[in-house]
Design a protein around this motif. Structure first.
Motif, PDB file in Angstrom:
ATOM      1  N   PHE A 249       0.825  -1.206   0.000  1.00  0.00           N
ATOM      2  CA  PHE A 249       0.000   0.000   0.000  1.00  0.00           C
ATOM      3  C   PHE A 249       0.862   1.260   0.000  1.00  0.00           C
ATOM      4  O   PHE A 249       0.521   2.257  -0.659  1.00  0.00           O
ATOM      5  CB  PHE A 249      -0.955  -0.013   1.195  1.00  0.00           C
ATOM      6  N   LEU A 250       1.971   1.233   0.716  1.00  0.00           N
ATOM      7  CA  LEU A 250       2.873   2.390   0.713  1.00  0.00           C
ATOM      8  C   LEU A 250       3.481   2.595  -0.669  1.00  0.00           C
ATOM      9  O   LEU A 250       3.576   3.730  -1.162  1.00  0.00           O
ATOM     10  CB  LEU A 250       3.972   2.194   1.754  1.00  0.00           C
ATOM     11  N   TRP A 251       3.891   1.505  -1.306  1.00  0.00           N
ATOM     12  CA  TRP A 251       4.459   1.612  -2.655  1.00  0.00           C
ATOM     13  C   TRP A 251       3.403   2.083  -3.651  1.00  0.00           C
ATOM     14  O   TRP A 251       3.693   2.880  -4.547  1.00  0.00           O
ATOM     15  CB  TRP A 251       5.021   0.263  -3.097  1.00  0.00           C
ATOM     16  N   ALA A 252       2.184   1.571  -3.497  1.00  0.00           N
ATOM     17  CA  ALA A 252       1.107   1.981  -4.400  1.00  0.00           C
ATOM     18  C   ALA A 252       0.845   3.480  -4.284  1.00  0.00           C
ATOM     19  O   ALA A 252       0.633   4.171  -5.290  1.00  0.00           O
ATOM     20  CB  ALA A 252      -0.161   1.189  -4.090  1.00  0.00           C
ATOM     21  N   GLN A 253       0.866   3.984  -3.063  1.00  0.00           N
ATOM     22  CA  GLN A 253       0.647   5.417  -2.869  1.00  0.00           C
ATOM     23  C   GLN A 253       1.792   6.226  -3.476  1.00  0.00           C
ATOM     24  O   GLN A 253       1.571   7.257  -4.121  1.00  0.00           O
ATOM     25  CB  GLN A 253       0.514   5.726  -1.382  1.00  0.00           C
ATOM     26  N   LYS A 254       3.006   5.744  -3.320  1.00  0.00           N
ATOM     27  CA  LYS A 254       4.175   6.454  -3.838  1.00  0.00           C
ATOM     28  C   LYS A 254       4.141   6.556  -5.355  1.00  0.00           C
ATOM     29  O   LYS A 254       4.524   7.587  -5.929  1.00  0.00           O
ATOM     30  CB  LYS A 254       5.446   5.742  -3.382  1.00  0.00           C
ATOM     31  N   TYR A 255       3.643   5.496  -6.021  1.00  0.00           N
ATOM     32  CA  TYR A 255       3.688   5.461  -7.483  1.00  0.00           C
ATOM     33  C   TYR A 255       2.315   5.635  -8.128  1.00  0.00           C
ATOM     34  O   TYR A 255       2.155   5.408  -9.323  1.00  0.00           O
ATOM     35  CB  TYR A 255       4.339   4.157  -7.946  1.00  0.00           C
ATOM     36  N   GLY A 256       1.331   6.041  -7.332  1.00  0.00           N
ATOM     37  CA  GLY A 256       0.028   6.380  -7.886  1.00  0.00           C
ATOM     38  C   GLY A 256      -0.757   5.203  -8.425  1.00  0.00           C
ATOM     39  O   GLY A 256      -1.472   5.335  -9.430  1.00  0.00           O
TER      40      GLY A 256
END
Length: 434
Positions: A249-256
């Motif tokens: 989820f953190l990576w998804a937020q970082k890369y949209g």
């Protein structure tokens, strides 16, 4: 996202938080005696009678040694205790054991749950692993005394010859390589190390960056029901997959990227496949209210944990329940409760309802979905498992998708119906008819 506002192009992160052996076979390489995992089917041929052991009537009766060929009643599915000790489950789901009501030596299959009387050791000939002896819990070896009498009372050592009634030649008939097999195969000391290494290396942050820069805007992440008990899930599962999902989820937020959480493995297994973490190929999900409520709890847990994340896009309540074992009545009951669990925490996340595999009507969920806001029907079309497609060229497979699959998709995509989720292993997407 408004109900008819375009598409989501997603990649399915299969084989990461729910094991599928065909995706990463090397994950199983370090398991001792790895061809004897949970769910492996064994067929035992007596070297003296030349016949196969069988559970008479498929179970609930005696074990005999009189079959000239092997099929369902002659196949014994393993429940692995350790690398050499097992329970044997027969066709009707009874377990092989010793007749405690008789003289304690006749071999039967009458118990619904395995205990000490249903626990056996398989000893393999070192230079010919197909030759085995089976040591019973009374300390003696099984022997085929005749075609209709199998007992556990053979005490002598062996030279593994064809005159030894305690020697059997095995044939492997089917195997499973899922989460249950890999964690139970390695055992409680080794499995955490193996799984943590896998979770930390199979999908990494760079993958999310790659996905976001190559025309995709979402990830579908399969998870197993045991994630709701992290960090101490029930045996044999390993804690840590929840931490990996948090990072996703953190990576998804970082890369949209949007995130679709998919309950890929439900308690009891909704389809009997390895990707639903079935222990032995049995499909036992949804048969009791308690089991359904346990599954709803998982949905509640996941939605409550990630509802405030701007990247939570959808929750798929369950993946590929199989008909007729998963009845429409039980699936509907679960979908109603699962939808309510999602809506308790989120009014915006889409709720994905997977169509059943097997015999069913593709629009059977429409009456249910019309009462659910922001609902999606998940349909899966496979060319992979049908031999017809093996001899087709790449272009012929593509043409088939554009013609035949388009017709199937058009049937379930209507102007006043739910959105449609086309779930494949590589390119699931949401589509509408506009």
């Amino acid at each position: 996202m408004p109900q008819n506002s375009g598409r989501v192009k997603a990649v399915n992160l299969g084989g990461w938080l729910v094991t599928e052996g065909w995706i990463k076979p090397s994950l199983f390489d370090g398991i001792p005696n790895k061809d004897f995992l949970d769910g492996t089917g064994l067929q035992f041929k007596s070297v003296t009678t030349g016949k196969y052991l069988a559970a008479e009537l498929g179970g609930g009766s005696i074990i005999v040694a009189n079959r000239t060929s092997a099929s369902g009643w002659e196949t014994f599915k393993l429940w692995r205790i350790n690398e050499t000790t097992f329970n044997f489950r027969v066709f009707n789901k009874d377990f092989v054991g010793l007749d405690v009501n008789g003289n304690g030596t006749q071999v039967v299959a009458v118990s619904k749950t395995p205990g000490s009387s249903e626990t056996f050791e398989i000893i393999r000939k070192p230079d010919d692993l197909r030759r085995v002896r089976i040591k019973a819990p009374n300390g003696f070896f099984l022997q085929a005394r005749s075609e209709v009498l199998v007992t556990a009372d053979y005490a002598r050592s062996t030279e593994w010859g064809n005159n030894d009634p305690s020697v059997f030649v095995i044939t492997l008939s089917g195997k499973l390589e899922g989460e249950f097999q890999v964690t139970n195969g390695y055992g409680p000391k080794k499995a955490p190390q193996v799984m943590w290494e896998h979770w930390n290396t199979f999908i990494v942050e760079d993958d999310f960056h790659f996905i976001s820069t190559n025309g995709l805007n979402a990830v579908r992440i399969p998870v197993g029901w045991w994630i709701a008990s992290d960090p101490t899930p029930p045996h044999p599962y390993v804690g840590g997959s929840l931490q990996a999902l948090d990072k996703a989820f953190l990576w998804a937020q970082k890369y949209g990227l949007k995130v679709i959480i998919d309950l890929h493995a439900a308690p009891g297994s909704q389809n009997g496949f390895e990707h639903s973490a079935s222990r032995d190929g049995s499909q036992e999900w949804g048969q009791t209210d308690e089991n359904i409520q346990q599954t709803v709890h998982v949905i509640d847990f996941l939605t409550s944990r990630y509802a405030k994340s701007p990247n939570l896009y959808a929750v798929e309540l369950i993946n590929e329940p199989f008909s007729p074992g998963a009845s429409l009545q039980n699936v509907t009951k679960f979908y109603k409760a699962g939808y309510a669990a999602v809506r308790k925490h989120s009014s915006t996340a889409y709720v994905v309802l997977s169509n059943r595999l097997g015999p069913m009507e593709p629009r059977e969920l429409f009456p249910l979905a019309k009462d659910f806001k922001r609902s999606v029907i998940d349909v899966h079309y496979y060319n992979l498992f049908v031999s017809t497609f093996d001899n087709m060229t790449v272009q012929q497979n593509i043409d088939f998708i554009y013609t035949n699959r388009s017709q199937q998709l058009n049937y379930v995509t209507t102007s006043n119906g739910p959105l449609t989720f086309v779930g494949t292993r590589s390119t699931p997407r949401f589509v509408s008819d506009t």
